[in-house]
Design a protein around this motif. Structure first.
Motif, short mmCIF file in Angstrom:
data_model
loop_
_atom_site.label_atom_id
_atom_site.label_comp_id
_atom_site.label_asym_id
_atom_site.label_seq_id
_atom_site.Cartn_x
_atom_site.Cartn_y
_atom_site.Cartn_z
N PHE A 189 0.83 -1.20 0.00
CA PHE A 189 0.00 0.00 0.00
C PHE A 189 0.87 1.25 0.00
O PHE A 189 1.85 1.35 0.74
CB PHE A 189 -0.91 -0.02 1.22
N VAL A 190 0.49 2.22 -0.83
CA VAL A 190 1.27 3.45 -0.96
C VAL A 190 1.41 4.18 0.38
O VAL A 190 2.46 4.78 0.67
CB VAL A 190 0.65 4.38 -2.02
N GLY A 191 0.39 4.12 1.22
CA GLY A 191 0.46 4.76 2.53
C GLY A 191 1.50 4.12 3.42
O GLY A 191 2.17 4.80 4.22
N ASP A 192 1.68 2.79 3.28
CA ASP A 192 2.70 2.09 4.06
C ASP A 192 4.10 2.44 3.57
O ASP A 192 5.03 2.57 4.37
CB ASP A 192 2.47 0.58 3.98
N PRO A 216 1.03 -7.93 3.06
CA PRO A 216 0.90 -9.13 3.89
C PRO A 216 0.67 -10.42 3.12
O PRO A 216 0.71 -11.51 3.70
CB PRO A 216 -0.31 -8.81 4.77
N ALA A 217 0.43 -10.34 1.80
CA ALA A 217 0.13 -11.55 1.03
C ALA A 217 0.80 -11.52 -0.34
O ALA A 217 1.07 -10.46 -0.89
CB ALA A 217 -1.39 -11.71 0.87
N VAL A 218 1.05 -12.72 -0.86
CA VAL A 218 1.65 -12.88 -2.19
C VAL A 218 0.57 -13.42 -3.13
O VAL A 218 -0.19 -14.33 -2.77
CB VAL A 218 2.85 -13.85 -2.13
N TYR A 219 0.50 -12.86 -4.33
CA TYR A 219 -0.50 -13.27 -5.31
C TYR A 219 0.19 -13.56 -6.65
O TYR A 219 1.19 -12.92 -6.98
CB TYR A 219 -1.52 -12.16 -5.58
N SER A 220 -0.37 -14.48 -7.41
CA SER A 220 0.08 -14.64 -8.78
C SER A 220 -0.56 -13.54 -9.63
O SER A 220 -1.57 -12.94 -9.23
CB SER A 220 -0.32 -16.01 -9.33
N PHE A 221 0.00 -13.27 -10.77
CA PHE A 221 -0.56 -12.27 -11.69
C PHE A 221 -2.00 -12.64 -12.02
O PHE A 221 -2.89 -11.78 -12.06
CB PHE A 221 0.30 -12.22 -12.94
N PRO A 295 1.57 -4.07 7.57
CA PRO A 295 1.17 -3.88 6.16
C PRO A 295 -0.33 -3.95 5.94
O PRO A 295 -1.04 -4.71 6.61
CB PRO A 295 1.90 -5.01 5.44
N THR A 296 -0.79 -3.16 5.02
CA THR A 296 -2.22 -3.08 4.69
C THR A 296 -2.55 -4.06 3.56
O THR A 296 -1.84 -4.12 2.55
CB THR A 296 -2.59 -1.66 4.24
N ALA A 297 -3.64 -4.80 3.72
CA ALA A 297 -4.03 -5.80 2.72
C ALA A 297 -4.63 -5.15 1.48
O ALA A 297 -5.29 -4.10 1.56
CB ALA A 297 -5.03 -6.77 3.33
N VAL A 298 -4.40 -5.77 0.35
CA VAL A 298 -4.98 -5.32 -0.92
C VAL A 298 -6.49 -5.21 -0.80
O VAL A 298 -7.11 -4.22 -1.23
CB VAL A 298 -4.61 -6.31 -2.05
N GLU A 299 -7.11 -6.22 -0.20
CA GLU A 299 -8.57 -6.29 -0.10
C GLU A 299 -9.16 -5.17 0.74
O GLU A 299 -10.37 -4.88 0.64
CB GLU A 299 -8.99 -7.64 0.47
N ALA A 300 -8.34 -4.53 1.57
CA ALA A 300 -8.84 -3.46 2.43
C ALA A 300 -8.90 -2.11 1.72
O ALA A 300 -9.57 -1.19 2.20
CB ALA A 300 -7.95 -3.34 3.67
N VAL A 301 -8.21 -2.00 0.58
CA VAL A 301 -8.10 -0.70 -0.08
C VAL A 301 -8.59 -0.70 -1.52
O VAL A 301 -9.34 0.19 -1.95
CB VAL A 301 -6.64 -0.20 -0.05
N VAL A 302 -8.19 -1.70 -2.29
CA VAL A 302 -8.48 -1.71 -3.73
C VAL A 302 -9.97 -1.57 -4.06
O VAL A 302 -10.33 -0.85 -5.00
CB VAL A 302 -7.88 -2.98 -4.38
N PRO A 303 -10.88 -2.20 -3.30
CA PRO A 303 -12.31 -2.03 -3.61
C PRO A 303 -12.77 -0.57 -3.53
O PRO A 303 -13.74 -0.19 -4.19
CB PRO A 303 -13.00 -2.88 -2.56
N SER A 304 -12.06 0.26 -2.75
CA SER A 304 -12.50 1.64 -2.56
C SER A 304 -12.29 2.51 -3.79
O SER A 304 -12.80 3.62 -3.86
CB SER A 304 -11.74 2.27 -1.37
N ALA A 322 -17.29 -9.77 -4.05
CA ALA A 322 -16.40 -8.63 -3.87
C ALA A 322 -16.27 -8.29 -2.39
O ALA A 322 -17.13 -8.63 -1.59
CB ALA A 322 -16.92 -7.42 -4.65
N PHE A 323 -15.18 -7.59 -2.06
CA PHE A 323 -14.94 -7.22 -0.66
C PHE A 323 -15.70 -5.93 -0.31
O PHE A 323 -15.86 -5.07 -1.14
CB PHE A 323 -13.44 -7.03 -0.42
#
Length: 323
Positions: A189-192, A216-221, A295-304, A322-323
């Motif tokens: 996350f950019v804020g982190d 906090p997590a690793v993802y495949s493309f 670290p901030t999770a993708v799922e906590a920010v990207v949906p916004s 969706a989250f």
């Protein structure tokens, strides 16, 4: 207020958040950018008089020296994702970083943060990664106590990753799985990232260290594209794009980048970067935890912000799953 920090490239996606974090921490901030007339809003990120915007170009030694006059710390965020005109990898990532470090040392700057990238490698087939590594080496040679920061893919409101594929999901019938989509990422996350840089400036023990920043997590493309489709509520084909075909698409992107001021869908160098390997924090590397940042999770920010690519935009119902 505390001392003055000069931030090169401070008006960009990551830079603006770094400036905000430094101002919040009580520093005076000098934002050094090529086109200060386009960065006037930066002054609004702090108290009256706390943030100033000046003209500087890392390709111009004299302008860099002026930007560092009186600064006690500096952050270099200048970088590009593709080459266009005079904005070349070598001139910015390598020579620009060298100029900032040399001028910072000459000006008596006490702390320097050089923002590089995970995957920086002098032997990489990708010019982006090679020049990032050259920049790190030049900074270390000129300013041995500099701190190197290597983020993975950075996400946030105005990022060039999730927004790029969100827009593609809204307009195209398929999303490309470059190389099959197996390359792994650890989005941060950019804020982190901004908080980490502000913390590094304030932490004497961070001098001379290298930090790799990942979420906090690793993802495949492929998993990241699936997340984009879920959040945008779009049913799209995930089409495998073998490396040879991706290379051809990249060549078309190179031509577009050389002719138009628009972000190319893909470049040959980006294909080489994806092919080079995973973009994740190395085992044992110092990271956000060492700076006391959760670290901030993708799922906590990207949906916004991906909601804008749904049918109906902000008025669309949240898609199932969706989250």
């Amino acid at each position: 207020m505390q001392g003055l920090v000069t931030v090169f490239g401070g008006s960009g996606f990551v830079g603006s958040q770094v400036v905000r974090a430094l101002a919040k921490s009580g520093y005076r901030v000098r934002v050094a950018v090529r086109q200060p007339n386009l960065a006037y809003r930066m002054r609004m990120l702090g108290d009256v008089g706390q943030i100033e915007v000046i003209q500087a170009n890392v390709r111009n030694e004299a302008s860099v020296a002026r930007a560092l006059d009186g600064a006690e710390a500096a952050v270099n965020l200048v970088g590009v994702l593709w080459e266009s005109g005079r904005q070349q990898f070598q001139s910015l990532h390598a020579m620009g970083a060298k100029t900032v470090a040399e001028q910072a040392a000459a000006a008596g700057v006490k702390r320097l943060v050089q923002v590089s990238a995970i995957g920086a490698n002098a032997d990489s087939d990708a010019k982006y990664a090679r020049t990032k590594a050259e920049g790190e080496a030049a900074v270390r040679a000129a300013f041995p106590t500099a701190t190197i920061v290597r983020p993975s893919v950075v996400f946030g409101q105005d990022d060039k990753f999730f927004n790029k594929f969100g827009q593609l999901a809204a307009t195209a019938p398929a999303l490309p799985l470059v190389g099959g989509g197996a390359t792994k990422f650890q989005p941060v996350f950019v804020g982190d990232v901004a908080a980490a840089i502000a913390k590094i400036i304030a932490t004497p023990g961070a001098q001379g260290q290298t930090y790799e920043l990942g979420g906090p997590a690793v993802y495949s493309f492929k998993e990241l594209l699936e997340l984009v489709l879920t959040e945008t509520g779009r049913a799209r084909v995930l089409a495998p794009l073998p490396w040879p075909i991706a290379g051809l698409v990249g060549k078309l992107g190179d031509i577009q980048a050389s002719l138009l001021p628009l972000a190319p869908p893909l470049t040959t160098d980006q294909v080489a970067l994806l092919k080079a390997g995973d973009n994740v924090v190395a085992p044992g590397a110092k990271g956000l935890a060492d700076l006391g940042i959760v670290p901030t999770a993708v799922e906590a920010v990207v949906p916004s912000y991906l909601y804008r690519y749904r049918k109906g935009g902000q008025y669309a119902p949240t898609p199932a799953g969706a989250f």
